[in-house]
Design an enzyme around this catalytic site. Sequence first.
Site, mmCIF file in Angstrom:
data_model
loop_
_atom_site.group_PDB
_atom_site.id
_atom_site.type_symbol
_atom_site.label_atom_id
_atom_site.label_comp_id
_atom_site.label_asym_id
_atom_site.label_seq_id
_atom_site.Cartn_x
_atom_site.Cartn_y
_atom_site.Cartn_z
ATOM 1 C CG HIS A 87 -1.968 -1.055 1.222
ATOM 2 N ND1 HIS A 87 -3.237 -0.896 0.709
ATOM 3 C CD2 HIS A 87 -1.926 -2.336 1.671
ATOM 4 C CE1 HIS A 87 -3.926 -2.012 0.859
ATOM 5 N NE2 HIS A 87 -3.152 -2.913 1.436
ATOM 6 C CG ASN A 160 -8.053 -4.209 0.867
ATOM 7 O OD1 ASN A 160 -7.350 -3.233 1.110
ATOM 8 N ND2 ASN A 160 -7.581 -5.436 0.861
ATOM 9 C CG HIS A 351 -2.691 -1.340 15.056
ATOM 10 N ND1 HIS A 351 -2.660 -2.652 14.619
ATOM 11 C CD2 HIS A 351 -2.472 -1.397 16.402
ATOM 12 C CE1 HIS A 351 -2.445 -3.451 15.641
ATOM 13 N NE2 HIS A 351 -2.334 -2.719 16.725
ATOM 14 C CE1 TYR A 374 -2.385 -2.704 8.361
ATOM 15 C CE2 TYR A 374 -2.540 -4.894 9.307
ATOM 16 C CZ TYR A 374 -2.766 -4.023 8.257
ATOM 17 O OH TYR A 374 -3.353 -4.478 7.110
#
Length: 709
Positions: A87, A160, A351, A374
């Site tokens: 990402h 997503n 996160h 994360y």
Amino acid sequence: MAQNAAAQQPAAIAAAATPIADKAQDLAHETTVDAGQALTSNQGLKIADNQNTLRAGPRGPALLEDQLFREKMTAFDHERIPERVVHARGAAAHGVFETYASQAAITRAGFLGAGGKKTPVFVRFSTVAGSRGSADTARDVRGFAVKFYTDEGNYDLVGNNIPVFFIQDAIKFPDLIHAAKPEPDREIPQASTAHDTFWDFISLVPESTHMVMWIMSDRALPRSYAMMEGFGVHSFRLTNAQGTSRLVKFHWKPLKGVHGLAWDEAQKLAGKDPDFHRRDLADAIATGDFPEWELGVQVVEEADANRFGFDLLDSTKLLPEEIVPVRPIGKMTLNRNPDNYFAETEQVAFHTGNLVPGIDVTEDPLLQGRMFSYVDTQLTRLGGPNFHEIPINRALAPVHNMNRDGFHRQTIAKGRVNYEPSSIDVPPIREVPAANGGFVTAQVPVAGVKVRHRSETFADHYSQATLFWQSQTPPEQQHIVEALQFELGKLTVPAVRARMLSNLVNVDRELATRVAAVLGVAVPAASPRNGNKRYAPSPALSMIARANPKSVVGRKVAILATDGVDGDGLQAVKAMLVRAGVMVKVLAPHLGSLWSAGGTPVAVDELIVTTPSLVFDAVFVAAGADSVAALRASGDAIDYVREAFRHAKPLGALADGAGLLAAAGISTTGAKVPGVSVASQPAELSQGFIADMTMHRHWDRAVKSALAA
Ligand code: HDD
């Protein structure tokens, strides 16, 4: 003295406990406006010469003592931080989330607790595989990460634009990403899945088949971030004040509808305007056309986790909306662009473990792995454990704990007590029981023997891939077939191609047959497959079936014209489009103004050659004999409308403007070609061109046969 201090403290704590309501206000303390200010060093020293290094004589060598040069160069040398390991390329915006009505029956999350309650948000959209400088329009999943700055702390919904994932267990994530990213020997190809290692992995991991169907669809080519759905993907948990917990799937539904690009268009945009999506987002917000989504939930009783014929803990499965409807609970509006890309968009850290009371995670083995990754990844990317203090990551809720020190610490924690329990500070820093807003983990029973073993309830890898394929309209199915032909056609290892066809046969024989037709390989026999659940087709999975054919607000139209244009006609067309909320640009072979057959000159916005049809949603040709004759003689103008036609965009013309469409081989007489309309007067636009634009694209055109571009 001691007594006095103790008496004063509760008031101080009470003041500190009031959350700041507004993230913009919070960030304002950190912003600096440099314009017009004296140039200084990092220490505030005013600088007299920023043009010349200190040297021994005008032609002599530079001197090591030049602290001003060294400070400037050191800052520059260290400007870049590691890009996100996935990402990496993204764009973001600030906004607000407003809850429709209290959701207290299902969750004790405060920001969902009252109708009209507003919470500031920061949202980052991203591609997954490409590096930071890659193109926005790569065929890829889009990240859809939302940070809610709630009164009870930051809540991150890190989702997503596709509701399922490639793998079921986080231990496979590094393998998946290694396979998808550029191949390690030559670092080729950039931001593309059309290469051997990706399909090698996919073909050997059948659980990825469902997600592959989605990324081969136009979902992986969004027209705009504002026209994508978002999904939390996993099942999460909601817990109410009574302690009852339920499973939930989160959905973001864009109010602009869900629309995609053509694959040819996406590839060309990657060269002509690699910033297409981030520009679109920033422009829309700057002009007040704010992107909006509804947050929806599918809520399921814990006991029903396996009731639907698949496991709700399996992230390769979705819960069809026709089985459990999505209930809207609030609306998000993105209304402010970041001031600084690095400080906000690059440094924001999401996160899955940033939770608030009333929202919790499940035992989904993919989500469980995310709970580690994360924070871990930010330690390298943001350089230490204090990234929560970076302004964009800072909670609006008060933060008090015994975490101390570490690289780049900003907070100056007063006093001697950095532990708990303690009796020295009165009153001490204290835990907060659940009844007063403290976070407690959902009380769900778990038991088991330690194993490395996948549950049998995760075993059916094909039924939902079949569901997805069968829920698409014919043009969408055609796009999936063409995408697979393209991707598999690029492979250099024939065995991988053959193995993928064996997977596709398990999804649908017709799909495999159509893909195989151009690959020069035989369609293999279907292999035995685990599970064969039959789903009723789900219209909610189709972009076209769920298109939102109401509004054209924010769409972009190019009007083609040149000298001799019917200026009055063009202005009337423009006025109608602008009234409908459309952004209009006049494009011509030269800049400046066009002389008009009607008298008033027309201002030109852009050159035809610098601003391709790719960046518009629709193209219109103005009237005027001399203008049309000149455009008909221009290869650039003919290619312009042809390309727009090929990408299924609405095309319109006023009166003799139709001549340019005809010169490009587009029929404007006889049977109506979908999405092509000619108006004899501007007033006819609302029934013709503007009505065609509500459809966004006319995928039902027989594109290739009608026009070999
Ligand atoms: Fe992830 C970033 C979404 C699975 C590990 N992920 C990242 C971002 C999004 C997602 C939107 C970008 C956040 C931003 O804008 O800063 N990831 C997902 C979704 C997944 C998923 C929807 C599956 C349902 N991710 C996943 C797994 C792992 C990771 C299984 C590892 C166990 N993801 C990461 C990461 C990243 C990340 C390595 C890279 C940069 C970052 O976290 O901050 O930790």
